[in-house]
Design an enzyme around this catalytic site. Structure first.
Site, PDB file in Angstrom:
ATOM      1  N   LYS A  91      30.156  35.642  32.526  1.00 43.96           N
ATOM      2  CA  LYS A  91      31.480  34.386  32.180  1.00 43.96           C
ATOM      3  C   LYS A  91      30.369  33.172  33.559  1.00 43.96           C
ATOM      4  CE  LYS A  91      36.046  32.677  34.123  1.00 43.96           C
ATOM      5  NZ  LYS A  91      37.186  33.424  34.580  1.00 43.96           N
ATOM      6  N   SER A 130      41.678  32.179  32.365  1.00 39.69           N
ATOM      7  CA  SER A 130      40.591  31.274  32.071  1.00 39.69           C
ATOM      8  C   SER A 130      39.345  31.679  31.397  1.00 39.69           C
ATOM      9  CB  SER A 130      40.192  30.890  33.085  1.00 39.69           C
ATOM     10  OG  SER A 130      39.694  31.965  34.453  1.00 39.69           O
ATOM     11  N   SER A 148      42.685  35.711  35.073  1.00 43.84           N
ATOM     12  CA  SER A 148      41.767  35.784  34.366  1.00 43.84           C
ATOM     13  C   SER A 148      41.348  36.041  34.302  1.00 43.84           C
ATOM     14  CB  SER A 148      41.658  34.116  34.498  1.00 43.84           C
ATOM     15  OG  SER A 148      41.659  32.959  35.057  1.00 43.84           O
TER      16      SER A 148
HETATM   17  N1  GLN Z   1      45.764  32.153  35.286  1.00 41.55           N
HETATM   18  C1  GLN Z   1      45.817  30.947  35.198  1.00 41.55           C
HETATM   19  C2  GLN Z   1      45.300  29.362  36.926  1.00 41.55           C
HETATM   20  O1  GLN Z   1      45.511  29.419  35.953  1.00 41.55           O
HETATM   21  C3  GLN Z   1      44.945  32.084  36.065  1.00 41.55           C
HETATM   22  C4  GLN Z   1      43.847  31.748  36.735  1.00 41.55           C
HETATM   23  C5  GLN Z   1      42.107  32.581  37.434  1.00 41.55           C
HETATM   24  O2  GLN Z   1      43.219  33.673  37.523  1.00 41.55           O
HETATM   25  N2  GLN Z   1      40.890  32.106  37.519  1.00 41.55           N
HETATM   26  O3  GLN Z   1      45.437  29.386  38.166  1.00 41.55           O
END
Ligand code: GLN
Length: 481
Positions: free
Chosen positions: A76, A151, A175
């Site tokens: 990532k 994400s 994410s």
């Molecule tokens: N959807 C969550 C957020 O926007 C999770 C993000 C993540 O795990 N990096 O914070």
């Protein structure tokens, strides 16, 4: 040659001399090129991947290849790899090059994995749909009108589309697991502190963990055992010994287990009927096989998402302070003095969602509001931790859907922040409590879109989590790997 579904198969073919790592790299680079329109990779690391492949091929000839020889993996765009670009999918870090490698990258390379490129994600890992990326949305390989989740949307899609064999993502509130659910892949988040965060761009430091996307549980267990363990560069990385997860993967075969589920998760008002039906069906079948599966009370459903957002935005506002146009990151050409350098660089460098979170985070940390929000949320976090721990005094696992629904349409909820934040309803508990969790592709709706079933286990119980995950995939998988 067609895409591979497990490292074991690849290593068998490599051993038969019918395949080389260089051929594998060429094959996957070609797949990435062919599927460019999905917007999955921000960059491929062709030169270093080929150099590494050549080295691994030479080592194989001498019988000295590492555990991950032949593994083609993506990272990532928030994981450092020395001499390679890294941007957290933000304009703020456009053109930035890593000065060192993250611990996870070093450990993967040491065991002869080959890193094929960096994948698109939500800016600074903030989002649930990959629509917050400066480089645009990732399209779901199973239906290009839908998001791949976020994400780590690019990471999930890179595995789902067969552009690589595995991917590294990061999981602060879901994410890894939510995009895994949306793309029919296996997404695993370790216990907080199991894997070093050294070289991961920080979002919420007391939540962030690096984990894997794979097509099978064995690969997840093997990659995780290579990455896990103490690290002098991360004081929060646990010194606990790392079991060889891949060796004990069959240890729960035929064993009767105790599994809990929360009524408020399974019967959540926002849950898609097909997701609910399949979750109940799996619960019933586990019962029929002799496992003890009980409905357990969970009192914090309404508090977990707000608590997560208060704490992670607070941590993010502090972590992102370094991007000021001077220490790190984009510097506005329109700045005329010190103050305007800060203001303009940050205003122009960050996207809308990141700015929203920085503002929310500084607000909850500000004098006068600190106790009402930040301290309160810390207390709720402790309660969630304690009550989750209590469940594991009696049960081996907690089972739930990973997400209330399958992948949604691109642009469908882009401007609805509350809806977007509620994407994390079933996943944030594991991050608040710091426990390991995995999303397994065990469901599919009428339109053939996949969805995941999540298993959570007690802190540092990865070994058991992988073993039971394998059982579940063997029994309930609908999707051919
Ligand atoms: N959807 C969550 C957020 O926007 C999770 C993000 C993540 O795990 N990096 O914070």
């Amino acid at each position: 040659m067609k895409g591979f579904t497990s490292l074991k198969n690849v290593q068998l073919e490599l051993a038969n001399s019918s395949l080389s790592c260089i051929e594998l790299v060429n094959y996957y680079l070609n797949e990435i090129e062919k599927q460019k329109k999905l917007n999955v990779f921000l960059e491929t690391f062709e030169i270093s991947a080929k150099a590494q492949a050549q080295q691994v091929d030479a080592k194989r000839k001498e019988g000295k290849a590492g555990k991950l020889a032949g593994l083609i993996i993506s990272i990532k765009d928030n994981i450092c790899y020395q001499g390679h670009k890294l941007s957290a999918s933000s304009k703020m870090l456009e053109g930035f090059e890593s000065l060192y490698s993250s611990t996870v990258v070093e450990r993967l390379l040491k065991e002869d994995a080959i890193i094929i490129g960096r994948t698109n994600c939500d800016e600074f890992a903030m989002g649930s749909s990959n629509e917050n990326s400066y480089y645009g949305v990732v399209k779901n390989p199973l239906n290009i009108n839908k998001v791949a989740g976020g994400s780590s949307g690019g990471a999930a899609a890179s595995v789902a589309a067969g552009m690589c064999m595995a991917a590294l993502g990061s999981d602060t509130g879901g994410s890894i697991r939510q995009p895994a659910s949306f793309t029919g892949t296996i997404g695993f988040k370790p216990t907080y502190g199991r894997v070093s965060r050294h070289g991961l761009i920080a979002f919420g430091s007391s939540f962030d963990q690096i984990g894997t996307f794979t097509k099978n549980v064995e690969d997840a267990s093997l990659i995780s055992e290579v990455m896990a363990g103490s690290d002098a560069f991360d004081s929060t990385a646990s010194k606990k010994e790392v079991p060889l997860y891949s060796k004990s993967i069959d240890s729960l075969q035929g064993k009767k287990l105790k599994i809990a589920y929360f009524d408020c998760y399974v019967n959540h008002e926002g849950i898609d009927p097909e997701v609910k039906k399949r979750t109940i069906e799996i619960i019933e079948r586990l019962r029929a096989e002799g496992h003890q599966v009980d409905e357990v009370k969970f009192d914090f459903l309404d508090q977990i998402v707000p608590t997560y957002y208060v704490l992670t935005t607070a941590e993010a506002s502090s972590n992102l302070a370094r991007y000021d146009g001077i220490h790190f990151g984009y510097r506005s050409p329109n700045a005329t003095d010190l103050e305007s350098t800060y203001v303009k660089s940050r205003s122009e460098g960050f996207g809308k969602e990141v700015k929203r979170r920085i503002m929310l985070g500084t607000y909850v940390l500000s004098a006068g509001y600190y106790d009402a929000y930040y301290t309160k949320a810390q207390k709720v976090r402790r309660l969630v931790r304690d009550c989750t721990k209590e469940v594991f005094e009696k049960y081996d696992f907690i089972i739930s859907p990973t997400s209330p629904h399958t992948a949604f349409d691109i642009n469908a909820q882009k401007d609805d922040q509350i809806k977007m934040y509620l994407e994390d309803i079933f996943t944030v508990q594991a991050n608040l409590a710091g426990i390991p969790a995995i999303s397994l592709p065990l469901g599919e709706n009428e339109e053939k879109m996949p969805f995941g079933i999540q298993l959570m286990a007690s802190a540092f119980d990865e070994e058991k989590l992988f073993a039971f995950s394998k059982e579940l995939v063997n029994k309930f998988s609908l999707i051919s790997a």
